[in-house]
Design a protein around this motif. Structure first.
Motif, PDB file in Angstrom:
ATOM      1  N   PRO A 288       0.801  -1.233   0.000  1.00 50.31           N
ATOM      2  CA  PRO A 288       0.000   0.000   0.000  1.00 50.31           C
ATOM      3  C   PRO A 288       0.834   1.284   0.000  1.00 50.31           C
ATOM      4  O   PRO A 288       0.450   2.275  -0.627  1.00 50.31           O
ATOM      5  N   ASN A 289       2.004   1.254   0.675  1.00 45.01           N
ATOM      6  CA  ASN A 289       2.831   2.462   0.726  1.00 45.01           C
ATOM      7  C   ASN A 289       3.647   2.662  -0.542  1.00 45.01           C
ATOM      8  O   ASN A 289       4.351   3.663  -0.677  1.00 45.01           O
ATOM      9  N   ARG A 290       3.560   1.720  -1.490  1.00 43.55           N
ATOM     10  CA  ARG A 290       4.257   1.858  -2.764  1.00 43.55           C
ATOM     11  C   ARG A 290       3.295   2.247  -3.894  1.00 43.55           C
ATOM     12  O   ARG A 290       3.688   2.277  -5.060  1.00 43.55           O
ATOM     13  N   VAL A 291       2.036   2.469  -3.535  1.00 47.68           N
ATOM     14  CA  VAL A 291       1.066   2.963  -4.516  1.00 47.68           C
ATOM     15  C   VAL A 291       1.068   4.493  -4.449  1.00 47.68           C
ATOM     16  O   VAL A 291       0.904   5.077  -3.385  1.00 47.68           O
ATOM     17  N   GLN A 292       1.266   5.141  -5.584  1.00 47.29           N
ATOM     18  CA  GLN A 292       1.362   6.602  -5.633  1.00 47.29           C
ATOM     19  C   GLN A 292       0.060   7.189  -6.184  1.00 47.29           C
ATOM     20  O   GLN A 292      -0.353   6.861  -7.299  1.00 47.29           O
ATOM     21  N   VAL A 293      -0.585   8.017  -5.373  1.00 46.31           N
ATOM     22  CA  VAL A 293      -1.834   8.664  -5.788  1.00 46.31           C
ATOM     23  C   VAL A 293      -1.489   9.942  -6.539  1.00 46.31           C
ATOM     24  O   VAL A 293      -0.832  10.842  -6.001  1.00 46.31           O
ATOM     25  N   THR A 294      -1.913  10.026  -7.793  1.00 48.05           N
ATOM     26  CA  THR A 294      -1.563  11.167  -8.651  1.00 48.05           C
ATOM     27  C   THR A 294      -2.826  11.678  -9.347  1.00 48.05           C
ATOM     28  O   THR A 294      -3.940  11.204  -9.118  1.00 48.05           O
ATOM     29  N   SER A 295      -2.610  12.630 -10.230  1.00 47.79           N
ATOM     30  CA  SER A 295      -3.706  13.162 -11.035  1.00 47.79           C
ATOM     31  C   SER A 295      -4.141  12.123 -12.065  1.00 47.79           C
ATOM     32  O   SER A 295      -3.309  11.384 -12.609  1.00 47.79           O
ATOM     33  N   PRO A 296      -5.438  12.063 -12.369  1.00 46.84           N
ATOM     34  CA  PRO A 296      -5.897  11.105 -13.399  1.00 46.84           C
ATOM     35  C   PRO A 296      -5.349  11.427 -14.790  1.00 46.84           C
ATOM     36  O   PRO A 296      -5.396  10.585 -15.691  1.00 46.84           O
ATOM     37  N   GLU A 297      -4.805  12.644 -14.975  1.00 53.06           N
ATOM     38  CA  GLU A 297      -4.218  13.009 -16.272  1.00 53.06           C
ATOM     39  C   GLU A 297      -2.756  12.580 -16.395  1.00 53.06           C
ATOM     40  O   GLU A 297      -2.143  12.720 -17.455  1.00 53.06           O
ATOM     41  N   SER A 298      -2.176  12.068 -15.314  1.00 52.33           N
ATOM     42  CA  SER A 298      -0.761  11.676 -15.343  1.00 52.33           C
ATOM     43  C   SER A 298      -0.534  10.510 -16.301  1.00 52.33           C
ATOM     44  O   SER A 298      -1.426   9.675 -16.522  1.00 52.33           O
ATOM     45  N   GLU A 299       0.689  10.448 -16.855  1.00 52.34           N
ATOM     46  CA  GLU A 299       1.028   9.366 -17.777  1.00 52.34           C
ATOM     47  C   GLU A 299       1.282   8.071 -17.017  1.00 52.34           C
ATOM     48  O   GLU A 299       1.718   8.057 -15.868  1.00 52.34           O
ATOM     49  N   ASN A 300       1.017   6.954 -17.710  1.00 50.09           N
ATOM     50  CA  ASN A 300       1.317   5.611 -17.206  1.00 50.09           C
ATOM     51  C   ASN A 300       0.700   5.377 -15.818  1.00 50.09           C
ATOM     52  O   ASN A 300       1.373   4.926 -14.896  1.00 50.09           O
ATOM     53  N   THR A 301      -0.581   5.703 -15.708  1.00 40.00           N
ATOM     54  CA  THR A 301      -1.281   5.514 -14.429  1.00 40.00           C
ATOM     55  C   THR A 301      -2.530   4.672 -14.630  1.00 40.00           C
ATOM     56  O   THR A 301      -3.093   4.589 -15.724  1.00 40.00           O
ATOM     57  N   LEU A 302      -2.952   4.064 -13.544  1.00 38.87           N
ATOM     58  CA  LEU A 302      -4.190   3.292 -13.497  1.00 38.87           C
ATOM     59  C   LEU A 302      -5.281   4.208 -12.956  1.00 38.87           C
ATOM     60  O   LEU A 302      -5.145   4.759 -11.860  1.00 38.87           O
ATOM     61  N   LEU A 303      -6.348   4.403 -13.719  1.00 36.68           N
ATOM     62  CA  LEU A 303      -7.416   5.299 -13.297  1.00 36.68           C
ATOM     63  C   LEU A 303      -8.313   4.615 -12.277  1.00 36.68           C
ATOM     64  O   LEU A 303      -8.590   3.416 -12.371  1.00 36.68           O
ATOM     65  N   GLY A 304      -8.791   5.396 -11.307  1.00 40.62           N
ATOM     66  CA  GLY A 304      -9.665   4.847 -10.295  1.00 40.62           C
ATOM     67  C   GLY A 304     -10.490   5.929  -9.638  1.00 40.62           C
ATOM     68  O   GLY A 304     -10.317   7.124  -9.897  1.00 40.62           O
ATOM     69  N   THR A 305     -11.396   5.481  -8.763  1.00 42.66           N
ATOM     70  CA  THR A 305     -12.250   6.395  -8.009  1.00 42.66           C
ATOM     71  C   THR A 305     -12.089   6.115  -6.529  1.00 42.66           C
ATOM     72  O   THR A 305     -12.131   4.944  -6.096  1.00 42.66           O
ATOM     73  N   LEU A 306     -11.882   7.170  -5.754  1.00 43.53           N
ATOM     74  CA  LEU A 306     -11.710   7.000  -4.312  1.00 43.53           C
ATOM     75  C   LEU A 306     -13.026   6.580  -3.676  1.00 43.53           C
ATOM     76  O   LEU A 306     -14.033   7.290  -3.761  1.00 43.53           O
ATOM     77  N   ASP A 307     -13.015   5.405  -3.044  1.00 41.21           N
ATOM     78  CA  ASP A 307     -14.191   4.950  -2.306  1.00 41.21           C
ATOM     79  C   ASP A 307     -14.163   5.414  -0.859  1.00 41.21           C
ATOM     80  O   ASP A 307     -15.194   5.666  -0.249  1.00 41.21           O
ATOM     81  N   LYS A 308     -12.942   5.501  -0.293  1.00 37.37           N
ATOM     82  CA  LYS A 308     -12.840   5.824   1.130  1.00 37.37           C
ATOM     83  C   LYS A 308     -11.516   6.522   1.408  1.00 37.37           C
ATOM     84  O   LYS A 308     -10.470   6.129   0.863  1.00 37.37           O
ATOM     85  N   VAL A 309     -11.559   7.551   2.252  1.00 34.56           N
ATOM     86  CA  VAL A 309     -10.356   8.251   2.715  1.00 34.56           C
ATOM     87  C   VAL A 309     -10.422   8.284   4.238  1.00 34.56           C
ATOM     88  O   VAL A 309     -11.371   8.818   4.805  1.00 34.56           O
ATOM     89  N   THR A 310      -9.397   7.692   4.890  1.00 31.68           N
ATOM     90  CA  THR A 310      -9.403   7.608   6.358  1.00 31.68           C
ATOM     91  C   THR A 310      -8.139   8.247   6.912  1.00 31.68           C
ATOM     92  O   THR A 310      -7.021   7.857   6.537  1.00 31.68           O
ATOM     93  N   TYR A 311      -8.335   9.209   7.802  1.00 29.75           N
ATOM     94  CA  TYR A 311      -7.208   9.869   8.482  1.00 29.75           C
ATOM     95  C   TYR A 311      -6.906   9.107   9.765  1.00 29.75           C
ATOM     96  O   TYR A 311      -7.773   8.923  10.609  1.00 29.75           O
ATOM     97  N   VAL A 312      -5.669   8.607   9.916  1.00 33.77           N
ATOM     98  CA  VAL A 312      -5.299   7.840  11.115  1.00 33.77           C
ATOM     99  C   VAL A 312      -4.112   8.464  11.843  1.00 33.77           C
ATOM    100  O   VAL A 312      -3.337   7.776  12.504  1.00 33.77           O
ATOM    101  N   GLY A 313      -3.960   9.768  11.732  1.00 33.73           N
ATOM    102  CA  GLY A 313      -2.929  10.476  12.478  1.00 33.73           C
ATOM    103  C   GLY A 313      -1.640  10.630  11.712  1.00 33.73           C
ATOM    104  O   GLY A 313      -1.315  11.714  11.215  1.00 33.73           O
ATOM    105  N   SER A 314      -0.895   9.543  11.563  1.00 35.37           N
ATOM    106  CA  SER A 314       0.412   9.617  10.901  1.00 35.37           C
ATOM    107  C   SER A 314       0.318   9.492   9.391  1.00 35.37           C
ATOM    108  O   SER A 314       1.275   9.780   8.674  1.00 35.37           O
ATOM    109  N   HIS A 315      -0.845   9.043   8.866  1.00 31.38           N
ATOM    110  CA  HIS A 315      -0.975   8.852   7.428  1.00 31.38           C
ATOM    111  C   HIS A 315      -2.449   8.792   7.033  1.00 31.38           C
ATOM    112  O   HIS A 315      -3.336   8.723   7.891  1.00 31.38           O
ATOM    113  N   LEU A 316      -2.675   8.819   5.727  1.00 27.58           N
ATOM    114  CA  LEU A 316      -4.013   8.616   5.180  1.00 27.58           C
ATOM    115  C   LEU A 316      -4.101   7.200   4.612  1.00 27.58           C
ATOM    116  O   LEU A 316      -3.157   6.713   3.977  1.00 27.58           O
TER     117      LEU A 316
END
Length: 358
Positions: A288-316
């Motif tokens: 999970p920490n090797r997945v890079q969240v970028t803009s959907p317009e970025s090159e060589n990326t897998l497009l997706g939709t955020l289902d859930k965003v959870t704040y746990v203090g030290s990270h999302l």
């Protein structure tokens, strides 16, 4: 002044199998391993995988059905526990409630060649080593769980065994105390250069304390390596998913050039270590920490939709729905401006994806 010394010895299994009673299903099957003297090696795996049976065979509490067990190069396969120079720290602590802390630590020394004065000095040295210098006159009931566990460690250490065994030693402690006690165990092991075999089902604990980790499943060893080896280079989907979290994704190995594979992960092209793979369908693991969240317009990326965003203090923590399935991602950027329902692109770090053997 008395002190605790190390008599560390190696441990070796040669094709060891253990079958209980009339069962046709072995608890341990054809296990071969070598544990170097002075190292801490963890047996890790789910309940029923064979790790505790392996530990008990080292201790002599169970005898191997087939194969050979050596400690310090000497064959101990048929020796009972009383004739092996091994000490064990149990999950339950196993302290005598009517004895003081010092008497508990001295107990095993009464059956050795130590006189009362020497045993007392050894016991005090053991208590000093685990940070309980002034607790000798207390009863176990007057100690916290973490302190009781340290008494059990001191009692095992004063016998100066060739091999020290831990069977789920921290499972009765809360999370913060577990971290503190495991650090103490590791510090003592390194200070005295002890041979320690440590059993746990807690992946974080294993990663934190071990020189090597032996992962077991269904009575056999599935991978043996350093904590970093197992985390960064899992051999298969079981290890990838058991050692930390991993996204297991279908992919296509398009071509192999030497040790490098050209891999297609949906629309994403990757060049990663081939790990003996030939062209064709495969699966890869991405932490999970090797997945890079970028803009959907970025090159060589897998497009997706955020289902859930959870704040746990030290990270999302992010759950992203993609054509390849749901992906779990972690980012230390807690100020990242994202929200559920948003379209994102997913990129993959160069050292991130790992091809898995089936």
């Amino acid at each position: 002044m008395a002190e605790i010394k190390s008599n560390a010895a190696s441990v070796e299994f040669r094709n060891v199998t253990k079958v209980y009673g009339k069962s046709t299903v072995p608890a341990v099957k054809g296990v071969s391993l070598f544990i170097q003297a002075g190292k801490l090696v963890t047996l890790l795996g789910p309940s029923g995988c064979g790790k505790t049976t392996t530990l008990r065979m080292i201790a002599g509490l169970e005898l191997a059905t087939r194969g050979q067990i050596l400690i310090g190069g000497s064959d101990v396969t048929r020796l009972p526990a009383t004739d092996r120079d091994v000490s064990m720290v149990f999950q339950s602590y196993a302290l005598f409630p009517h004895m003081t802390v010092r008497e508990n630590v001295e107990y095993g020394l009464k059956f050795s060649s130590f006189n009362k004065r020497d045993a007392g000095g050894k016991a005090q040295a053991g208590l000093d080593l685990v940070g309980l210098s002034g607790f000798g006159d207390r009863l176990p009931s007057q100690l916290s769980g973490g302190q009781q566990q340290r008494v059990a460690v001191a009692r095992a250490l004063v016998l100066e065994p060739q091999v020290l065994l831990f069977d789920e030693p921290l499972s009765n402690l809360d999370a913060k105390l577990r971290r503190h006690v495991r650090e103490e165990i590791r510090e003592i092991q390194q200070k005295l250069a002890l041979t320690v075999v440590y059993v746990t089902h807690d992946q974080e604990e294993a990663l934190a304390v071990s020189d090597r980790i032996i992962v077991m499943n269904n009575a056999v060893i599935v991978q043996d390596g350093t904590p970093r080896d197992l985390y960064d280079q899992p051999a298969n989907a079981f290890v990838a998913d058991f050692i930390g979290e991993a996204n297991i994704l279908p992919c296509e190995v398009v071509a192999v050039e030497g040790d490098v594979a050209n891999v297609q992960l949906g629309p994403v092209s990757l060049r990663i270590p081939a790990r003996t793979h030939a062209p064709g369908s495969a699966r890869l693991a991405v932490r999970p920490n090797r997945v890079q969240v970028t803009s959907p317009e970025s090159e060589n990326t897998l497009l997706g939709t955020l289902d859930k965003v959870t704040y746990v203090g030290s990270h999302l923590e992010l759950v992203v729905r993609t054509p390849l399935g749901s992906l779990f991602a972690v980012t230390p950027d807690v100020d990242l401006a994202v929200e559920a329902g948003q379209a994102v692109g997913l990129g993959f770090a160069g050292r991130g994806p790992v091809l898995l053997s089936e």
